[in-house]
Design an enzyme around this catalytic site. Structure first.
Site, PDB file in Angstrom:
ATOM      1  N   ASP A   1      24.346  37.037  39.126  1.00  0.00           N
ATOM      2  CA  ASP A   1      25.694  36.571  38.769  1.00  0.00           C
ATOM      3  C   ASP A   1      26.355  35.810  39.920  1.00  0.00           C
ATOM      4  O   ASP A   1      27.465  35.298  39.761  1.00  0.00           O
ATOM      5  CB  ASP A   1      26.575  37.733  38.286  1.00  0.00           C
ATOM      6  CG  ASP A   1      26.739  38.832  39.319  1.00  0.00           C
ATOM      7  OD1 ASP A   1      25.768  39.133  40.054  1.00  0.00           O
ATOM      8  OD2 ASP A   1      27.840  39.415  39.404  1.00  0.00           O
TER       9      ASP A   1
ATOM     10  N   ASP B   1      29.967  41.021  47.575  1.00  0.00           N
ATOM     11  CA  ASP B   1      30.113  42.381  47.041  1.00  0.00           C
ATOM     12  C   ASP B   1      29.864  43.398  48.152  1.00  0.00           C
ATOM     13  O   ASP B   1      28.911  43.278  48.921  1.00  0.00           O
ATOM     14  CB  ASP B   1      29.112  42.613  45.915  1.00  0.00           C
ATOM     15  CG  ASP B   1      29.353  41.676  44.728  1.00  0.00           C
ATOM     16  OD1 ASP B   1      30.266  40.846  44.813  1.00  0.00           O
ATOM     17  OD2 ASP B   1      28.611  41.797  43.735  1.00  0.00           O
TER      18      ASP B   1
ATOM     19  N   HIS C   1      36.135  39.335  41.374  1.00  0.00           N
ATOM     20  CA  HIS C   1      34.974  40.105  40.935  1.00  0.00           C
ATOM     21  C   HIS C   1      35.394  41.346  40.129  1.00  0.00           C
ATOM     22  O   HIS C   1      34.885  42.439  40.315  1.00  0.00           O
ATOM     23  CB  HIS C   1      34.126  40.513  42.160  1.00  0.00           C
ATOM     24  CG  HIS C   1      32.698  40.849  41.818  1.00  0.00           C
ATOM     25  ND1 HIS C   1      32.271  42.127  41.553  1.00  0.00           N
ATOM     26  CD2 HIS C   1      31.598  40.071  41.701  1.00  0.00           C
ATOM     27  CE1 HIS C   1      30.975  42.115  41.306  1.00  0.00           C
ATOM     28  NE2 HIS C   1      30.541  40.888  41.383  1.00  0.00           N
TER      29      HIS C   1
END
Lengths: 317, 317
Positions: free
Chosen positions: A67, A211, A269
């Site tokens: 992603d 992330d 996110h």
């Protein structure tokens, strides 16, 4: 400098949010765009902005989860069609070169411009006259990096009117004053650079993280940042689930911004469980710890301007 | 059966047309969707249709150029999130398995359902009680295939009223008549199946071709097709350029439909040089050779129904 969110959702696209990407526009006269991450359909999102594909001069990938990277082969290929597309620098974790080579080989793809791929090592990964970029590892399920973009300090503007009133003649002395050097005039008087120039304009700092769970390098990446982009996949009370998936909550993003002394936080996110009507609540959570917290949304552009300073001219007008 | 165009442009996405993909919906009670090609952002286009990701049960790839396949990793990954997503069959040219393995390995991707990959060989590549699919090679710059989907003939409906009027008793004799067998009644009279059933319902044929120059196998793939989908990258007078790039013109697509005895032609894979205002002209060119020629457009759905037959019930209402 302007940051445009191209995708602000986690894992998979939804009707509200595309998967992760954002574009940092460097101000005129440079007007380069730097992409951070490139989820599927990033090139489609770019078509909904005024950003020109040929002006994308660097792509920084935080990690190789699909992603964040599935849009890269298509974007790089399409860029070949754009007149004036010069060399492009691509930065990313170890493995990104093999990934691209495998995809390009299988899909018979080739580029009409030079692609310069750098696999990341800790520290300064890019530097030119105006900017430097550092990368440091974060803590996720797979190797993942954060980026710190630093605009170099620039000498303040010369006040030509004032210089003239002090008797500085046109010519090289003016240039020396402008470049920070004090001078002696032909008549013997001494003029300091600071007498006739505005104070140095401090460069801006933008910190864009991939992330991550809370970890030690975040403070280093985000120290004094004018803008920190930090993931907030989950709401504040889901720290346990966030940790299990290698992610952060709204509260953890806010705490990171606070600890680092960042000026402003944009969260991104978001898990697809959150809808537009949840956003106020998520932002409010973050603001309990860090008042200058905001939520990114697709196609939102944020100007990075320091208080009291002129906004940059526009690149895409 | 219904064919939904998800992307009808060549090479790269434009504001008007996404890169190639289309979905064939098999009628109730089955309600499966079969995808043909999967350019980048096919999963995004699907979100703009009522087609359910979990009902996509097969994906047929014509060739491995990026604009036909870059959306595959993301679509397959996202499908894992959809409840009820069972096994999925993937068909494509030699190399598709290695391509997917390389991408999934680099991007740490895994699927929560079974993916059954078949690399193509000429002939029947899939068959079940209701459908068969054949694949034959076309002629493009890289190995490229066309697909022929054949719905099997189904016995006509039993006219129970008429059977009763002829004295056929309730019971097994009715079933035999329905299944095409003639029977002798208890009173010695003879009843033919065709006396009490509607004629067999002929199965429909849909032919979906990948990128190609005119070539011999097209007639075999498209013979008597109720619907032929043929690329028409260029306008009629650009046959030389089309050949150089391994593509066809509107006129070549129309000639192929005519030669094959197809009932209807939908053109797709239009060069991004063509805008909406050019479409009437391109269709008019094709109709000089084949009157039932039409242009595909993104998100257009076309029902495949034979004259005089009931339309299928809807799968997505």
């Amino acid at each position: 400098m302007e940051l445009t969110f191209l995708g602000t959702g986690a894992g998979r696209p939804s009707r509200q949010r595309n998967v992760t990407s954002m574009a940092l526009t460097l101000p005129p006269p440079r007007c380069s765009a730097w992409l951070f991450d490139c989820g599927e359909a990033t090139q489609h999102q770019l078509m909904r902005t005024p950003i020109k594909m040929s002006r994308i001069e660097a792509v920084f990938i935080t990690h190789l989860h699909g992603d964040h990277v599935n849009g890269l082969p298509g974007l790089l290929s399409s860029r070949s069609y754009h007149p004036g597309a010069g060399p492009l620098r691509l930065f990313g974790p170890a493995g990104i070169k093999a990934y691209l080579e495998a995809v390009f080989s299988a899909t018979y793809s080739h580029l009409d411009y030079e692609l310069i791929v750098t696999e990341l090592a800790e520290g300064v990964i890019y530097e030119d006259d105006d900017y430097s970029v550092e990368a440091y590892p974060l803590q996720h399920r797979v190797p993942c990096w954060g980026y710190r973009v630093t605009e170099k300090d620039r000498p303040g503007a010369l006040d030509a009117e004032k210089a003239r009133s002090l008797g500085v003649p046109f010519g090289p002395l003016l240039g020396q004053l402008k470049n920070g050097r004090d001078v002696r005039l032909p008549d013997g008087r001494f003029v300091r650079s600071t007498d006739v120039t505005a104070p140095d304009r401090k460069g801006r700092i933008i910190s864009i993280l991939g992330d991550t769970v809370p970890c030690g390098t975040i403070a280093r990446l985000a120290a004094d940042a004018d803008l920190l982009v930090h993931e907030a996949t989950f709401q504040g009370d889901m720290a346990e689930k966030a940790a299990a998936y290698g992610h952060s909550t709204t509260l953890q993003a806010a705490e990171a911004a606070r600890m680092a002394g960042a000026k402003r936080l944009y969260m991104t996110h978001f898990s697809s469980r959150y809808r537009e009507e949840d956003m106020d609540r998520l932002v409010a959570e973050a603001r309990t710890l860090f008042p200058e917290a905001y939520a990114g949304s697709d196609l939102l552009s944020v100007a990075v301007t320091r208080p009291g300073e002129q906004p940059d001219g526009s690149c895409w007008a």
